[in-house]
Scaffold this active site. Structure first.
Site, PDB file in Angstrom:
ATOM      1  N   GLU A  58       0.818  -1.213   0.000  1.00 52.91           N
ATOM      2  CA  GLU A  58       0.000   0.000   0.000  1.00 52.91           C
ATOM      3  C   GLU A  58       0.852   1.263   0.000  1.00 52.91           C
ATOM      4  O   GLU A  58       0.403   2.329   0.424  1.00 52.91           O
ATOM      5  CB  GLU A  58      -0.987  -0.024   1.186  1.00 52.91           C
ATOM      6  CG  GLU A  58      -2.016  -1.140   1.029  1.00 52.91           C
ATOM      7  CD  GLU A  58      -2.706  -1.544   2.322  1.00 52.91           C
ATOM      8  OE1 GLU A  58      -2.238  -1.129   3.393  1.00 52.91           O
ATOM      9  OE2 GLU A  58      -3.691  -2.285   2.251  1.00 52.91           O
ATOM     10  N   ASP A 105      -0.622  -5.673   9.377  1.00 52.34           N
ATOM     11  CA  ASP A 105      -1.619  -4.873  10.078  1.00 52.34           C
ATOM     12  C   ASP A 105      -1.541  -5.206  11.566  1.00 52.34           C
ATOM     13  O   ASP A 105      -1.419  -6.381  11.940  1.00 52.34           O
ATOM     14  CB  ASP A 105      -3.029  -5.222   9.610  1.00 52.34           C
ATOM     15  CG  ASP A 105      -3.464  -4.425   8.396  1.00 52.34           C
ATOM     16  OD1 ASP A 105      -2.671  -3.615   7.890  1.00 52.34           O
ATOM     17  OD2 ASP A 105      -4.602  -4.650   7.946  1.00 52.34           O
ATOM     18  N   HIS A 117      -0.418  -0.113  10.621  1.00 51.39           N
ATOM     19  CA  HIS A 117       0.642  -1.028  10.212  1.00 51.39           C
ATOM     20  C   HIS A 117       1.798  -1.026  11.201  1.00 51.39           C
ATOM     21  O   HIS A 117       2.020  -0.056  11.924  1.00 51.39           O
ATOM     22  CB  HIS A 117       1.197  -0.635   8.831  1.00 51.39           C
ATOM     23  CG  HIS A 117       0.231  -0.794   7.709  1.00 51.39           C
ATOM     24  ND1 HIS A 117       0.277  -0.007   6.570  1.00 51.39           N
ATOM     25  CD2 HIS A 117      -0.817  -1.644   7.534  1.00 51.39           C
ATOM     26  CE1 HIS A 117      -0.689  -0.367   5.742  1.00 51.39           C
ATOM     27  NE2 HIS A 117      -1.369  -1.359   6.315  1.00 51.39           N
TER      28      HIS A 117
END
Length: 591
Positions: A339, A363, A529
């Site tokens: 991401e 995550d 994260h």
């Protein structure tokens, strides 16, 4: 194949001596130079660069007793790619005349603890000069008195010397390299809003940008090594087990489409690597510009959603590049943030440069309290997990080293690539399945890795956050991975996405601040994260953060392991408050 030539920065060692000729200096020449040689031997036998080669050290041509010799040393260091400076002395010397004045090199002084000559006096005087001139330096002073000429480096001194050098080399290796953003902002994630001032001022790095369509262009135009692609596909068919398709039947891709997705994601892997480091093979194929790469020591791939809504996702490329092995064998892991979370990408890089191990991007998904676990599964948590645990899970970008199938004398481990054997790489692959991507998230298909991390590993999780008005701050949580009973794992894991890799993590609790309980660790984490890897190295992250002028906002590292520049002691008696005040006063290293 890379345009990044591995001309890594060296450690410069400065033997400092009392410059008074006529009996004083002459009596100390051999002892002082031998002190420098002993440290050089320690470093070159213990420390390694990211490619596995031994660290190189340069010693000044002569002992340094005054400014002319200090200048000659500085010139030699500049000519020999020195990036870290260590001064050593067994005696009193002239502080401001002999000190290292380079504005950005991390620097430390080891003042020998002996009674015959006052090395500690030089250490204190010269650290005061560093503080007065605004050039923070680390002070190293052994706990116990040694005899003059004792060539043994005590354990406490050795720990400080190595901790300083590891962090200093990380600073020097980053300088001049790039963060490569492939794409832009993913789903509004703030970390993927790449802030060039942060990289330039705090890390000495540049930012490079390519649109995601560059990957598609290279696939469609054949700008990749076809021979390597054929080799990679054969390896993937042999080593990457495909899991059952858990998508609803009406959303499943055909077998032909799934095979095409495999070919696509393998090409993506090659291309992202080539974008980062270049590939001389491309020049031979007539693509000279593309062969150069972007000198990227870390990168990020946006993926969601502009890409993944119609093309295979980046889970396989990210997971394989982040791992310590692929179809070309065992090799150094790349740092690729999913991401395009550049802040977590830098968290990965900091850990990798300190430990040379793969880093697991995840995550920080869910805190499971003991009561919640008992309610959902009927099982009462016990052992390390008795106070609850955190579910670390992401959509398949985690390095396969995170399976924990490598071993050392203490059990499951993650190791530098040069310590990994073929059996361990194979076991990591066997512990991983590649599920057809969840098409609710990833409409374009692709494959997500799935594994469960072995319990019993000491790990350190960290995260770099950016706060308006404050700047970057670092969070650190040392802890352990744990195993759960199979039925408990399945019940909890199936509440999220069972096609993704899972780590059950328990932070070490201190009873203070954010580490009073597991819930508070989860509640205080600064973003969605985090990055973790093997071992408890939070103290080295703290040393590195101080070099970069980045305060640490939370950690559970024992106070006796903290090692920051001597100047930090002048900013108050509370360690964490002093860290904030010192970082604010000195400002970014490269500003």
């Amino acid at each position: 194949m890379a345009t990044i030539t591995n001309t890594y920065p060296k450690i410069g060692i400065r033997p400092i001596i009392d410059g008074r000729l006529g009996g004083v200096r002459e009596s100390l020449e051999m002892t002082t130079m031998q002190m420098a040689k002993n440290v050089k031997k320690l470093y070159e036998q213990t420390l390694f660069y990211p490619d596995g080669s031994p660290v190189q050290c340069i010693i000044a041509d002569t002992c340094i007793g005054g400014v002319s010799e200090a200048a000659a040393c500085a010139h030699k260091f500049e000519q020999n790619n020195v990036g870290v400076s260590l001064s050593v002395t067994p005696c009193w010397c002239y502080g401001s005349e002999t000190m290292d004045m380079h504005p950005t090199w991390p620097k430390a002084i080891w003042g020998f603890n002996g009674t015959e000559r006052p090395g500690a006096v030089y250490l204190a005087a010269t650290l005061a000069a560093h503080n007065q001139f605004g050039l923070p330096a680390f002070g190293i002073y052994g706990h116990d008195v040694q005899d003059m000429g004792d060539e043994n480096i005590p354990a406490d001194v050795k720990d400080r010397l190595l901790g300083f050098a590891r962090a200093g080399l990380a600073v020097a290796i980053m300088r001049g390299k790039s963060y490569l953003a492939i794409g832009s902002v993913s789903m509004g994630i703030a970390g993927s809003i790449v802030m060039p001032d942060l990289f330039r001022e705090y890390f000495g790095m540049r930012n490079e940008y390519v649109d995601s369509t560059e990957i598609l262009r290279r696939i469609e135009k054949g700008i990749y090594d076809v021979a390597e692609f054929d080799k990679a596909m054969a390896w993937v068919k042999l080593n990457c087990k495909e899991g059952d398709d858990k998508n609803p039947t009406e959303k499943q891709f055909s077998r032909l489409q799934k095979d095409e997705h495999w070919a696509f994601v393998v090409k993506m892997t090659q291309i992202i690597r080539d974008l980062m480091q270049g590939n001389s093979k491309l020049k031979e194929l007539g693509f000279g510009e593309e062969a150069n790469g972007h000198e990227a020591i870390v990168s990020g791939f946006q993926g969601q959603r502009q890409w993944t809504d119609f093309l295979p996702n980046g889970d396989f490329p990210e997971a394989m590049l982040n791992s310590s092995f692929d179809w070309n064998g065992i090799r150094a892991p790349f740092m690729v943030a999913t991401e395009n979370d550049s802040l977590n990408g830098m968290s990965m890089l900091l850990g990798n440069l300190l430990r040379h191990t793969a880093q697991i991007f995840a995550d920080v998904r869910t805190y499971w309290s003991p009561d919640a676990v008992k309610r959902v599964t009927g099982w009462q948590p016990e052992g390390l997990g008795k106070d609850g645990f955190i579910h670390l899970i992401n959509s398949g970008s985690a390095a396969l080293d995170g399976t924990g199938r490598q071993q050392n004398e203490n059990g499951p481990a993650m190791k530098p690539f040069w310590e990994i054997n073929e059996t361990e790489a194979r076991l990591c692959l066997e512990a991983t399945q590649w599920y057809p991507a969840n098409n609710g998230y990833f409409r374009g298909g692709g494959y997500s890795s799935q594994f469960v991390t072995s319990g019993g590993m000491p790990v350190t999780m960290c995260r770099l956050n950016l706060v308006k008005g404050l700047g970057p701050v670092l969070q650190i949580a040392e802890g352990y991975t744990i195993d759960l009973p199979d039925h408990v794992h399945s019940t909890l894991n199936n509440r999220t996405d069972p096609t993704w890799p899972t780590t059950w993590f328990v932070p070490v609790l201190t009873g203070e601040g954010n580490f009073t309980d597991v819930y508070n660790v989860m509640a205080a984490w600064g973003a969605n994260h985090g990055s973790f890897s093997y071992g408890h190295y939070g103290h080295e992250l703290i040393t590195l953060a101080a070099m970069l002028r980045i305060p640490v906002s939370m950690h559970n590292v024992p106070g006796e392991k903290l090692f920051r520049p001597a100047a930090w002691k002048a900013f108050g008696s509370d360690n964490e408050g002093a860290d904030y005040r010192a970082c604010a006063t000195y400002g970014p290293l490269y500003k």
